[in-house]
Design a protein around this motif. Structure first.
Motif, PDB file in Angstrom:
ATOM      1  N   ILE A 110       0.671  -4.781 -10.237  1.00 13.97           N
ATOM      2  CA  ILE A 110      -0.322  -5.471  -9.398  1.00 13.97           C
ATOM      3  C   ILE A 110      -0.762  -4.578  -8.236  1.00 13.97           C
ATOM      4  N   THR A 111       0.190  -3.915  -7.603  1.00 15.60           N
ATOM      5  CA  THR A 111      -0.178  -3.074  -6.450  1.00 15.60           C
ATOM      6  C   THR A 111      -0.938  -1.829  -6.895  1.00 15.60           C
ATOM      7  N   TRP A 112      -0.527  -1.226  -8.013  1.00 18.31           N
ATOM      8  CA  TRP A 112      -1.232  -0.038  -8.497  1.00 18.31           C
ATOM      9  C   TRP A 112      -2.653  -0.366  -8.950  1.00 18.31           C
ATOM     10  N   ARG A 113      -2.803  -1.428  -9.713  1.00 18.40           N
ATOM     11  CA  ARG A 113      -4.090  -1.695 -10.365  1.00 18.40           C
ATOM     12  C   ARG A 113      -5.070  -2.446  -9.474  1.00 18.40           C
ATOM     13  N   TYR A 114      -4.572  -3.246  -8.549  1.00 23.38           N
ATOM     14  CA  TYR A 114      -5.492  -4.099  -7.788  1.00 23.38           C
ATOM     15  C   TYR A 114      -5.335  -3.955  -6.274  1.00 23.38           C
ATOM     16  N   LEU A 115      -4.172  -4.332  -5.748  1.00 26.05           N
ATOM     17  CA  LEU A 115      -4.028  -4.435  -4.293  1.00 26.05           C
ATOM     18  C   LEU A 115      -4.155  -3.082  -3.593  1.00 26.05           C
ATOM     19  N   GLY A 116      -3.495  -2.050  -4.140  1.00 28.62           N
ATOM     20  CA  GLY A 116      -3.558  -0.728  -3.529  1.00 28.62           C
ATOM     21  C   GLY A 116      -4.979  -0.209  -3.394  1.00 28.62           C
TER      22      GLY A 116
ATOM     23  N   ILE B 104      -7.467   6.353 -15.268  1.00 27.48           N
ATOM     24  CA  ILE B 104      -7.904   7.432 -16.149  1.00 27.48           C
ATOM     25  C   ILE B 104      -6.721   7.989 -16.924  1.00 27.48           C
ATOM     26  N   TYR B 105      -5.690   8.389 -16.219  1.00 23.53           N
ATOM     27  CA  TYR B 105      -4.453   8.776 -16.907  1.00 23.53           C
ATOM     28  C   TYR B 105      -3.880   7.573 -17.650  1.00 23.53           C
ATOM     29  N   GLY B 106      -3.983   6.397 -17.049  1.00 26.25           N
ATOM     30  CA  GLY B 106      -3.548   5.171 -17.695  1.00 26.25           C
ATOM     31  C   GLY B 106      -2.281   4.598 -17.095  1.00 26.25           C
ATOM     32  N   HIS B 107      -2.342   3.348 -16.649  1.00 20.34           N
ATOM     33  CA  HIS B 107      -1.166   2.746 -16.014  1.00 20.34           C
ATOM     34  C   HIS B 107      -0.024   2.557 -17.011  1.00 20.34           C
ATOM     35  N   LYS B 108      -0.364   2.319 -18.285  1.00 21.05           N
ATOM     36  CA  LYS B 108       0.698   2.162 -19.278  1.00 21.05           C
ATOM     37  C   LYS B 108       1.426   3.484 -19.499  1.00 21.05           C
ATOM     38  N   LYS B 109       0.663   4.554 -19.559  1.00 20.00           N
ATOM     39  CA  LYS B 109       1.263   5.868 -19.767  1.00 20.00           C
ATOM     40  C   LYS B 109       2.098   6.280 -18.562  1.00 20.00           C
ATOM     41  N   PHE B 110       1.588   6.007 -17.371  1.00 20.50           N
ATOM     42  CA  PHE B 110       2.329   6.353 -16.161  1.00 20.50           C
ATOM     43  C   PHE B 110       3.604   5.510 -16.057  1.00 20.50           C
ATOM     44  N   THR B 111       3.503   4.246 -16.440  1.00 22.36           N
ATOM     45  CA  THR B 111       4.689   3.383 -16.462  1.00 22.36           C
ATOM     46  C   THR B 111       5.741   3.940 -17.409  1.00 22.36           C
ATOM     47  N   GLN B 112       5.285   4.397 -18.582  1.00 25.25           N
ATOM     48  CA  GLN B 112       6.215   4.984 -19.549  1.00 25.25           C
ATOM     49  C   GLN B 112       6.820   6.275 -19.007  1.00 25.25           C
ATOM     50  N   ASP B 113       6.010   7.058 -18.299  1.00 26.58           N
ATOM     51  CA  ASP B 113       6.521   8.293 -17.694  1.00 26.58           C
ATOM     52  C   ASP B 113       7.659   7.991 -16.719  1.00 26.58           C
TER      53      ASP B 113
ATOM     54  N   LEU C 114      -9.158  12.062   3.851  1.00 25.19           N
ATOM     55  CA  LEU C 114      -7.848  11.751   3.287  1.00 25.19           C
ATOM     56  C   LEU C 114      -7.837  10.409   2.571  1.00 25.19           C
ATOM     57  N   VAL C 115      -8.438   9.414   3.186  1.00 26.26           N
ATOM     58  CA  VAL C 115      -8.461   8.081   2.571  1.00 26.26           C
ATOM     59  C   VAL C 115      -9.235   8.115   1.258  1.00 26.26           C
ATOM     60  N   PHE C 116     -10.352   8.844   1.237  1.00 28.54           N
ATOM     61  CA  PHE C 116     -11.156   8.963   0.019  1.00 28.54           C
ATOM     62  C   PHE C 116     -10.357   9.659  -1.081  1.00 28.54           C
ATOM     63  N   VAL C 117      -9.665  10.735  -0.724  1.00 26.81           N
ATOM     64  CA  VAL C 117      -8.838  11.445  -1.703  1.00 26.81           C
ATOM     65  C   VAL C 117      -7.743  10.530  -2.239  1.00 26.81           C
ATOM     66  N   ALA C 118      -7.079   9.780  -1.349  1.00 31.65           N
ATOM     67  CA  ALA C 118      -5.998   8.887  -1.777  1.00 31.65           C
ATOM     68  C   ALA C 118      -6.507   7.808  -2.729  1.00 31.65           C
ATOM     69  N   LEU C 119      -7.688   7.266  -2.432  1.00 28.12           N
ATOM     70  CA  LEU C 119      -8.274   6.243  -3.303  1.00 28.12           C
ATOM     71  C   LEU C 119      -8.541   6.811  -4.692  1.00 28.12           C
ATOM     72  N   LEU C 120      -9.112   8.015  -4.747  1.00 30.06           N
ATOM     73  CA  LEU C 120      -9.402   8.626  -6.043  1.00 30.06           C
ATOM     74  C   LEU C 120      -8.120   8.992  -6.787  1.00 30.06           C
ATOM     75  N   GLU C 121      -7.082   9.374  -6.050  1.00 32.29           N
ATOM     76  CA  GLU C 121      -5.809   9.684  -6.698  1.00 32.29           C
ATOM     77  C   GLU C 121      -5.257   8.462  -7.428  1.00 32.29           C
TER      78      GLU C 121
ATOM     79  N   GLU D 176       0.812  -1.219   0.000  1.00 27.50           N
ATOM     80  CA  GLU D 176       0.000   0.000   0.000  1.00 27.50           C
ATOM     81  C   GLU D 176       0.847   1.271   0.000  1.00 27.50           C
ATOM     82  N   GLY D 177       1.758   1.392   0.964  1.00 28.36           N
ATOM     83  CA  GLY D 177       2.471   2.645   1.162  1.00 28.36           C
ATOM     84  C   GLY D 177       3.391   3.019   0.016  1.00 28.36           C
ATOM     85  N   ILE D 178       4.299   2.123  -0.346  1.00 31.01           N
ATOM     86  CA  ILE D 178       5.287   2.434  -1.383  1.00 31.01           C
ATOM     87  C   ILE D 178       4.632   2.687  -2.743  1.00 31.01           C
ATOM     88  N   PRO D 179       3.666   1.865  -3.189  1.00 28.10           N
ATOM     89  CA  PRO D 179       3.039   2.134  -4.499  1.00 28.10           C
ATOM     90  C   PRO D 179       2.341   3.489  -4.573  1.00 28.10           C
TER      91      PRO D 179
END
Length: 699
Positions: free
Chosen positions: A563-569, A539-548, A525-532, A111-114
């Protein structure tokens, strides 16, 4: 900070290898004129087109860290705060001792590091604060930055009150003996005989100094009492100190972090060296870290670990986004995240060792005092000839009294080291009551008190600098404030916070602080973090963020991050959010009020009018997200050109956002002449697009 042109476009994007820089002026006529003025030798625009189509403008004059060490110390000082000292040791003690490190480590990794990398990375990529980042990802998400700012405002209010109390204790530490070392004396029934104050005798010296001398606490929230002038003066000092630190942003605060980040480690090391040599230190450490593996089967232990990780990193305040935005585009943010995460975790463990070594000494001192008390009673009633006897002789005499059922009538006490160690405390109770009692027992107590409260001040200021930086960065991005000098705007914010914070200087001040801590800075705070996380990954896209991340660092995030970004987090954040809401619905919130007649705290339910205020704080922290979404979704609020350094430029959309963008009615812009949107600078003929205007319409 400088103004930022707002604009956007549609159609197939021209794909460039980032970063490619050139001068941009265009946009709508008005925006073009404003920007051309800014471009007269003052602003350089760096425009980067992602594969997903978000264009990011980077102002040349944006504040930047002086060096890498300054950034690292700032983020460590922000993340490593008071919770590492007075929250983590308590959780270890209550949730399985050393076994608690297992769920803590798991939640840190999952949770924390991702989420840490999401905030730091997106800020560094877009070079904007919280408001600009979420507007850029999608206009409907613009409320995330506002909500984060409001929640941060609530937290900043009460966090500086803790710094206020540290100042008060620090000033009282420069005297010997320490004022909380003995009960004050009063005349007995008008005679010349001096006896201890009854309230102090029934509680303890440190409890009396905290509740009566420092806070002059009221019996309940319904009876707040008057404002305490000594706390008001310390609160004023706290806000003046914070103002001079943050008034010029990281240019001023960056110099202070060398003290606020490094000094606590020096003090912890001094206490560590002294603590492990004290009698009882070993017992305290054994009690602290003896693993109770059966606790791992309790779901609340894992929830406590996840919650502690979330708050210890300072996620969702907007601070990490702001700190990341001051980095150079090629900074290795992945390495920074891992180093800060390890530092944060090791600091919490290190602080726990120091705390429980000292608390073990305190427990041993209390047992020794208890035994001396019992020996005196036994001698008084003829069971002992002297108080200087062996343990076997004492135990035999005590057993004889127990057999005769005379322990209560003789005023005997049970002296047990384990019972002393089991007395758990956290937060202000640990810092201002329990630990101060341990300090009194140390030789040269004033010295230890001074460095301890200087350490708390450094930790508190380090976190408060980050909290305010996140809030102020969002405020500075608003167009209406861009012409106000940073010093003046920061001063206005601090003045407002000071006057609102006067509520914490009444007799019910501590009760209000616990309310703010329990409601203002939790669900929102938790709600904001979840939406972030949803905004960046889906929305921005995990592939695009990975490329960034790859473009910035040369490191391509692998399966762990995906896995942590898309599901577990998101799943963990959702569990924290739901459990927080359910817990508050099932259990009526209560607070601990001081009962002067009993010399102890009693649990009382919050008055209904106070709960209404609590609900309003939660709503205030969440409502902007919903309002901005609805206003922009139903075209009551059109997309804008007035978010300072928060351009909303969209050239294309990802698969996740096509449907969302399709709902935004942009057809009205098709009939406008393209010349209005044509950049007139060199090499910008390909930059033709639509500018998003912000205006309120009748829905």
């Amino acid at each position: 900070m400088v103004a930022r042109e707002q604009g956007g476009g549609t159609g197939t994007p021209s794909r460039l290898k980032p970063p490619e820089s050139h001068i941009v002026r265009g946009g709508a006529d008005q925006a073009g004129r404003e920007l051309s003025q800014l471009n007269n030798g003052r602003v350089h625009k760096e425009e980067e087109e992602d594969d997903g189509g978000v264009t990011i403008d980077v102002p040349e004059e944006r504040a930047a860290w002086s060096n890498k060490l300054q950034f690292f110390l700032s983020i460590v000082g922000y993340s490593v705060g008071l919770g590492n000292i007075w929250r983590f040791p308590y959780l270890c003690q209550q949730n399985g001792g050393g076994a608690f490190l297992i769920p803590y480590g798991v939640m840190l990794i999952l949770e924390g590091i991702p989420l840490f990398l999401v905030e730091l990375g997106i800020g560094q990529r877009m070079r904007m604060g919280s408001l600009g980042v979420w507007n850029t990802i999608h206009p409907w998400l613009g409320g995330i930055g506002i909500s984060s700012c409001i929640v941060t405002f609530f937290v900043a209010l009460y966090y500086n009150v803790i710094i206020t109390w540290c100042f008060y204790y620090l000033f009282n530490s420069f005297q010997s003996p320490l004022p909380w070392g003995d009960c004050p004396l009063v005349p007995e029934n008008g005679t010349s005989n001096m006896i201890p104050v009854e309230e102090c005798e029934m509680s303890s010296e440190t409890s009396y100094f905290w509740y009566r001398t420092t806070l002059d606490v009221s019996p309940s929230m319904d009876e707040p009492g008057n404002i305490k002038w000594w706390i008001v003066l310390c609160l004023l000092l706290a806000w003046i100190t914070v103002y001079f630190i943050v008034m010029k942003g990281i240019q001023s605060s960056g110099k202070v972090v060398y003290f606020t980040s490094l000094f606590p480690y020096i003090v912890l090391t001094i206490f560590f060296v002294r603590g492990i040599t004290l009698p009882g230190a070993g017992a305290g450490l054994i009690h602290m870290y003896t693993p109770k593996v059966e606790k791992l089967a309790d779901p609340t232990v894992w929830l406590d670990a996840a919650t502690q990780v979330f708050y210890s990193f300072g996620l969702a305040f907007g601070t990490l986004v702001a700190f990341g935005s001051y980095n150079t585009p090629n900074n290795n943010c992945v390495r920074d995240v891992i180093l800060v995460s390890i530092t944060n975790a090791l600091t919490a463990i290190y602080a726990s060792v120091v705390i429980f070594a000292i608390l073990g000494f305190k427990a041993m001192s209390n047992v020794t005092k208890c035994l001396e008390h019992n020996k005196g009673k036994l001698k008084l009633h003829g069971f002992l000839n002297s108080t200087n006897v062996t343990t076997d002789v004492y135990e035999a005499a005590f057993a004889a009294v127990e057999t005769s059922n005379l322990t209560a009538s003789y005023g005997m006490k049970t002296c047990d080291l384990q019972d002393e160690l089991d007395q758990a405390a956290e937060g202000t109770g640990l810092a201002f009551i329990v630990f101060t009692q341990a300090i009194v027992e140390l030789p040269g107590a004033p010295f230890w008190a001074v460095i301890f409260f200087l350490m708390l001040l450094a930790l508190g200021l380090g976190s408060q600098i980050g909290i305010l930086e996140g809030m102020l960065c969002t405020i500075f991005e608003l167009e209406i404030f861009r012409k106000i000098r940073k010093e003046f705007l920061t001063g206005a914010v601090c003045i407002i916070c000071f006057f609102v914070g006067l509520i914490f200087t009444t007799g019910a001040g501590e009760y209000w602080l616990k309310l703010f801590d329990s409601f203002a800075g939790t669900i929102g705070l938790v709600f904001v973090a979840l939406l972030e996380m949803i905004a960046v990954i889906y929305i921005y896209g995990h592939k695009k963020f990975t490329q960034d991340i790859f473009d910035m660092t040369g490191i391509r995030p692998g399966w762990y991050w995906q896995i942590t970004w898309r599901y577990l987090g998101p799943i963990i954040m959702t569990c924290i959010l739901i459990s927080s809401i359910v817990f508050r619905v099932i259990h009526k919130p209560t607070y601990h009020a001081w009962d002067a007649k009993k010399g102890e705290t009693t649990e009382l339910p919050y008055p209904n009018w106070v709960l209404v205020i609590a609900v309003l704080m939660i709503v205030a922290g969440v409502l902007p997200i919903i309002l901005v979404f609805l206003l922009r979704r139903f075209q009551c609020l059109k997309l804008d050109t007035s978010i300072h350094q928060g351009a909303i430029r969209r050239i294309d959309t990802t698969a996740s956002t096509k449907e969302m963008m399709g709902d935004v009615d942009l057809d009205e812009y098709h009939d406008l002449p393209t010349d209005d949107y044509q950049d007139d600078g060199p090499d910008t003929s390909h930059r033709i697009g639509k500018t998003f205007k912000m205006e309120v319409l009748d829905c």
